[in-house]
Design a protein around this motif. Structure first.
Motif, PDB file in Angstrom:
ATOM      1  N   HIS A 377      62.526-102.700 131.525  1.00 36.56           N
ATOM      2  CA  HIS A 377      61.548-101.853 130.816  1.00 36.56           C
ATOM      3  C   HIS A 377      60.156-102.475 130.862  1.00 36.56           C
ATOM      4  CE1 HIS A 377      65.265 -99.999 129.386  1.00 36.56           C
ATOM      5  NE2 HIS A 377      64.541 -98.959 128.986  1.00 36.56           N
ATOM      6  N   GLY A 378      59.902-103.326 131.846  1.00 33.64           N
ATOM      7  CA  GLY A 378      58.551-103.811 132.112  1.00 33.64           C
ATOM      8  C   GLY A 378      58.156-105.109 131.461  1.00 33.64           C
ATOM      9  N   VAL A 379      59.030-105.756 130.714  1.00 32.93           N
ATOM     10  CA  VAL A 379      58.690-107.029 130.068  1.00 32.93           C
ATOM     11  C   VAL A 379      58.910-108.167 131.072  1.00 32.93           C
ATOM     12  CG1 VAL A 379      59.227-108.586 128.150  1.00 32.93           C
ATOM     13  CG2 VAL A 379      59.407-106.092 127.827  1.00 32.93           C
ATOM     14  N   PRO A 380      57.932-109.069 131.270  1.00 37.19           N
ATOM     15  CA  PRO A 380      58.140-110.207 132.176  1.00 37.19           C
ATOM     16  C   PRO A 380      59.365-111.033 131.732  1.00 37.19           C
ATOM     17  CG  PRO A 380      55.836-110.046 131.558  1.00 37.19           C
ATOM     18  CD  PRO A 380      56.589-109.069 130.684  1.00 37.19           C
ATOM     19  N   PHE A 381      60.111-111.554 132.712  1.00 38.03           N
ATOM     20  CA  PHE A 381      61.382-112.214 132.367  1.00 38.03           C
ATOM     21  C   PHE A 381      61.182-113.347 131.364  1.00 38.03           C
ATOM     22  CE2 PHE A 381      64.541-115.551 132.820  1.00 38.03           C
ATOM     23  CZ  PHE A 381      65.700-114.837 132.553  1.00 38.03           C
ATOM     24  N   ARG A 382      60.144-114.164 131.534  1.00 36.38           N
ATOM     25  CA  ARG A 382      59.984-115.310 130.627  1.00 36.38           C
ATOM     26  C   ARG A 382      59.738-114.833 129.208  1.00 36.38           C
ATOM     27  NH1 ARG A 382      62.742-118.846 130.930  1.00 36.38           N
ATOM     28  NH2 ARG A 382      62.312-119.089 133.161  1.00 36.38           N
ATOM     29  N   ASP A 383      58.986-113.732 129.054  1.00 39.26           N
ATOM     30  CA  ASP A 383      58.764-113.173 127.717  1.00 39.26           C
ATOM     31  C   ASP A 383      60.070-112.600 127.160  1.00 39.26           C
ATOM     32  OD1 ASP A 383      56.129-113.840 127.922  1.00 39.26           O
ATOM     33  OD2 ASP A 383      55.452-111.813 128.489  1.00 39.26           O
ATOM     34  N   ALA A 384      60.825-111.917 128.023  1.00 35.86           N
ATOM     35  CA  ALA A 384      62.108-111.343 127.598  1.00 35.86           C
ATOM     36  C   ALA A 384      63.055-112.434 127.131  1.00 35.86           C
ATOM     37  CB  ALA A 384      62.730-110.555 128.757  1.00 35.86           C
ATOM     38  N   HIS A 385      63.040-113.531 127.837  1.00 33.99           N
ATOM     39  CA  HIS A 385      63.897-114.677 127.478  1.00 33.99           C
ATOM     40  C   HIS A 385      63.551-115.158 126.070  1.00 33.99           C
ATOM     41  CE1 HIS A 385      65.482-118.801 127.573  1.00 33.99           C
ATOM     42  NE2 HIS A 385      66.285-118.399 128.566  1.00 33.99           N
ATOM     43  N   GLY A 386      62.259-115.261 125.775  1.00 30.57           N
ATOM     44  CA  GLY A 386      61.825-115.706 124.446  1.00 30.57           C
ATOM     45  C   GLY A 386      62.185-114.713 123.353  1.00 30.57           C
ATOM     46  N   ILE A 387      62.041-113.410 123.647  1.00 30.31           N
ATOM     47  CA  ILE A 387      62.371-112.366 122.666  1.00 30.31           C
ATOM     48  C   ILE A 387      63.841-112.449 122.286  1.00 30.31           C
ATOM     49  CG2 ILE A 387      62.657-109.864 122.393  1.00 30.31           C
ATOM     50  CD1 ILE A 387      60.078-109.603 124.165  1.00 30.31           C
ATOM     51  N   VAL A 388      64.697-112.559 123.296  1.00 31.31           N
ATOM     52  CA  VAL A 388      66.138-112.591 123.022  1.00 31.31           C
ATOM     53  C   VAL A 388      66.502-113.895 122.309  1.00 31.31           C
ATOM     54  CG1 VAL A 388      68.453-112.557 124.056  1.00 31.31           C
ATOM     55  CG2 VAL A 388      66.683-111.021 124.920  1.00 31.31           C
ATOM     56  N   GLY A 389      65.799-114.970 122.612  1.00 33.99           N
ATOM     57  CA  GLY A 389      66.025-116.212 121.877  1.00 33.99           C
ATOM     58  C   GLY A 389      65.781-116.027 120.387  1.00 33.99           C
ATOM     59  N   ARG A 390      64.713-115.273 120.029  1.00 34.56           N
ATOM     60  CA  ARG A 390      64.412-115.004 118.619  1.00 34.56           C
ATOM     61  C   ARG A 390      65.492-114.105 118.003  1.00 34.56           C
ATOM     62  NH1 ARG A 390      59.229-114.249 120.663  1.00 34.56           N
ATOM     63  NH2 ARG A 390      59.112-112.025 120.071  1.00 34.56           N
ATOM     64  N   ILE A 391      66.010-113.154 118.812  1.00 29.69           N
ATOM     65  CA  ILE A 391      67.090-112.286 118.338  1.00 29.69           C
ATOM     66  C   ILE A 391      68.324-113.119 118.003  1.00 29.69           C
ATOM     67  CG2 ILE A 391      68.764-110.536 119.099  1.00 29.69           C
ATOM     68  CD1 ILE A 391      66.438-109.179 120.604  1.00 29.69           C
ATOM     69  N   VAL A 392      68.663-114.085 118.870  1.00 25.26           N
ATOM     70  CA  VAL A 392      69.833-114.935 118.634  1.00 25.26           C
ATOM     71  C   VAL A 392      69.655-115.734 117.348  1.00 25.26           C
ATOM     72  CG1 VAL A 392      71.133-116.931 119.498  1.00 25.26           C
ATOM     73  CG2 VAL A 392      70.548-115.065 121.066  1.00 25.26           C
ATOM     74  N   LEU A 393      68.454-116.283 117.143  1.00 29.52           N
ATOM     75  CA  LEU A 393      68.200-117.029 115.907  1.00 29.52           C
ATOM     76  C   LEU A 393      68.374-116.126 114.685  1.00 29.52           C
ATOM     77  CD1 LEU A 393      65.081-119.257 116.748  1.00 29.52           C
ATOM     78  CD2 LEU A 393      67.389-120.036 116.158  1.00 29.52           C
ATOM     79  N   TYR A 394      67.884-114.909 114.776  1.00 28.04           N
ATOM     80  CA  TYR A 394      68.011-113.941 113.684  1.00 28.04           C
ATOM     81  C   TYR A 394      69.486-113.665 113.382  1.00 28.04           C
ATOM     82  CZ  TYR A 394      67.436-109.525 111.119  1.00 28.04           C
ATOM     83  OH  TYR A 394      67.484-108.529 110.175  1.00 28.04           O
ATOM     84  N   CYS A 395      70.268-113.461 114.448  1.00 27.50           N
ATOM     85  CA  CYS A 395      71.705-113.172 114.275  1.00 27.50           C
ATOM     86  C   CYS A 395      72.445-114.367 113.672  1.00 27.50           C
ATOM     87  CB  CYS A 395      72.331-112.789 115.616  1.00 27.50           C
ATOM     88  SG  CYS A 395      71.817-111.173 116.244  1.00 27.50           S
ATOM     89  N   LEU A 396      72.068-115.555 114.120  1.00 25.98           N
ATOM     90  CA  LEU A 396      72.709-116.750 113.558  1.00 25.98           C
ATOM     91  C   LEU A 396      72.426-116.855 112.065  1.00 25.98           C
ATOM     92  CD1 LEU A 396      71.986-119.354 116.411  1.00 25.98           C
ATOM     93  CD2 LEU A 396      74.246-118.523 115.700  1.00 25.98           C
ATOM     94  N   ASP A 397      71.209-116.546 111.688  1.00 24.27           N
ATOM     95  CA  ASP A 397      70.826-116.607 110.270  1.00 24.27           C
ATOM     96  C   ASP A 397      71.601-115.568 109.452  1.00 24.27           C
ATOM     97  OD1 ASP A 397      69.100-117.578 108.114  1.00 24.27           O
ATOM     98  OD2 ASP A 397      68.260-115.535 108.187  1.00 24.27           O
ATOM     99  N   LYS A 398      71.828-114.396 110.044  1.00 17.36           N
ATOM    100  CA  LYS A 398      72.539-113.317 109.355  1.00 17.36           C
ATOM    101  C   LYS A 398      74.053-113.361 109.579  1.00 17.36           C
ATOM    102  CE  LYS A 398      68.820-110.971 107.964  1.00 17.36           C
ATOM    103  NZ  LYS A 398      68.503-110.697 106.560  1.00 17.36           N
TER     104      LYS A 398
END
Length: 463
Positions: A377-398
């Motif tokens: 969907h147009g997001v550069p891979f390195r940025d996408a990698h960082g976004i999903v990293g934040r999602i994983v942290l969020y899920c771990l917290d929840k």
């Protein structure tokens, strides 16, 4: 003490020296090969006229009688004899007198033992190959039944990406397939007959070495008599192949042990292949897998022992080479036994498919696919990698999985996410969109399974 070389000596061999020198305690293992080789040798001696037809017939008949009596237990191989060759020849002479003494014409114990070891190793290669084929058939059956059984794939023992049990098993299929190819390769290279090499320089008798080789189903005779009596490369290669087989079995065993643990519970080992604790009633121990893992060291030890023995031996035969037998025999028996037992354990093992699936869901194994969704969907891979990293942290917290997040929660981290994210990161999508050769999708696995079936049906012809 029954010795065939006493003429040169005036003193009786010291008992301790004799026992140290003797090999009957272990080389009796190839009594059949010794007699088989002697029958071929005598048949050739009769063909070229060194023995009369009557002598040839009498010796062959008596050798077959000795073989039959050893196998039915009426004739015992005892340590009265120095080695298996002495045992066979002494019994032949006892029964035939001077005719029996002609058995060894044109032959040395050096080329005799080289032949026996080669015949025995050749047989062991065939038997090991058959055990591996049975194991491959078991693995292939599991693969066919589990192309849709989702489980986590691991790197560094951490959950990485979703795969299927069929895909995981397919990796071991490839390993053991390579092991069989190594055995076939060794067989092709070793299948030449050393008999007729004599002590090291051949013989003045008009032996027909091609005929002897043909009788014993070799491709032909060895082409250098010094190498013929001193070559153990084929045995080193076989022990190396067995070591690789054991390494593969040990890796597989390690995974079974982990999968059997309380934390994983991916498998249930059949009662016949596990034991309990003498003190803790809840335990079900993966003993066979642990023993296979442990016995790997024995086979490695045999390889290192023979490499060390051979490294300093000048041409041609030296007594050091008697050390090629005991540990090699143990390694051959150990490897065959481990393959057979592991196969039995694997064939009766139950896989907890629901547990595997939940483990894949709860391990963020679809994180890479979430990143791929953003990239598409147009997001550069390195940025996408960082976004999903934040999602994983969020899920771990929840304490939730990515799939459990609401679209609003996902959009709060990246507005690119839409409703189709859930389909994109479902386990089935993660697995089945991987369509390249060797990947875990159902289609890719079915293609691989067809190839493996074809491989097993085109079996090795080694006769």
């Amino acid at each position: 003490m029954a010795q065939l070389w006493g003429g040169r000596f005036t003193k009786e061999t010291d008992k301790l020296v004799y026992n140290f020198n003797a090999s009957i305690s272990f080389d009796q293992k190839f009594y059949k090969e010794d007699i088989e080789g002697s029958i071929a040798h005598v048949t050739m001696l009769g063909k070229v006229g060194i023995l009369t037809a009557e002598e040839t017939e009498a010796i062959i008949r008596t050798l077959k009688d000795i073989l039959s009596e050893v196998e039915n237990g009426t004739l015992e191989i005892s340590d009265e004899y120095e080695d298996i060759h002495s045992f066979v020849e002494a019994n032949l002479i006892d029964r035939l007198g001077d005719t029996g003494k002609k058995l060894h014409t044109g032959r040395s114990r050096n080329d005799q033992v080289a032949l026996d070891m080669r015949l025995y190793t050749r047989k062991q290669i065939k038997e090991t190959d058959l055990e591996l084929k049975e194991l491959l058939e078991t693995i292939l059956k599991i693969m066919k039944e589990n192309t849709e059984t989702i489980m986590p794939g691991f790197t560094h023992l951490q959950k990485a990406q979703p795969i299927t049990l069929a895909h995981h098993m397919g990796a071991y299929f490839e390993m053991f397939k390579r092991d069989r190819l190594r055995l076939h390769d060794i067989y092709e290279r070793m299948n030449y007959c050393p008999l007729g090499s004599g002590a090291l320089a051949g013989t003045t008798y008009p032996l027909d070495r091609e005929y002897t080789a043909e009788l014993l189903e070799f491709y032909g005779p060895t082409l250098n008599s010094m190498d013929g009596v001193s070559d153990r490369d084929y045995l080193i290669e076989f022990l190396s192949a067995l070591s690789t087989i054991m390494m593969h079995l040990s890796r597989f065993s390690e995974e079974v042990i982990i999968w059997n643990s309380n934390e994983y519970q991916f498998v249930e080992i059949d009662d016949a292949y596990s034991t309990g604790s003498s003190i803790m009633p809840q335990k079900k121990n993966p003993d066979i897998a642990e023993l296979v893992r442990g016995k790997t060291g024995r086979v490695y030890g045999a390889l290192m022992s023979l490499l060390t023995t051979m490294k300093g031996i000048p041409l041609a035969y030296n007594k050091d080479m008697q050390e090629d037998k005991e540990l090699s025999f143990d390694a051959m028996d150990t490897a065959k036994g481990c393959i057979a037992l592991f196969n039995g354990m694997l064939a009766t093992m139950k896989f907890n498919k629901d547990r595997m699936r939940k483990s894949a869901n709860n391990g963020f194994t679809n994180a890479t696919d979430a990143a791929d969704y953003l990239v598409k969907h147009g997001v550069p891979f390195r940025d996408a990698h960082g976004i999903v990293g934040r999602i994983v942290l969020y899920c771990l917290d929840k304490n939730i999985a990515i799939d459990d997040m609401s679209l609003e929660e996902l959009k709060a981290i990246s507005p690119v996410f839409e409703e189709d994210i859930y389909d994109a990161i479902s386990m089935e999508t993660c697995v089945n969109t991987r369509l390249t050769i060797g990947a875990p999708s159902k289609k890719a696995m079915e293609d691989a399974i067809r190839k493996e079936e074809e491989y097993l049906s085109n079996d090795w012809k080694h006769e």
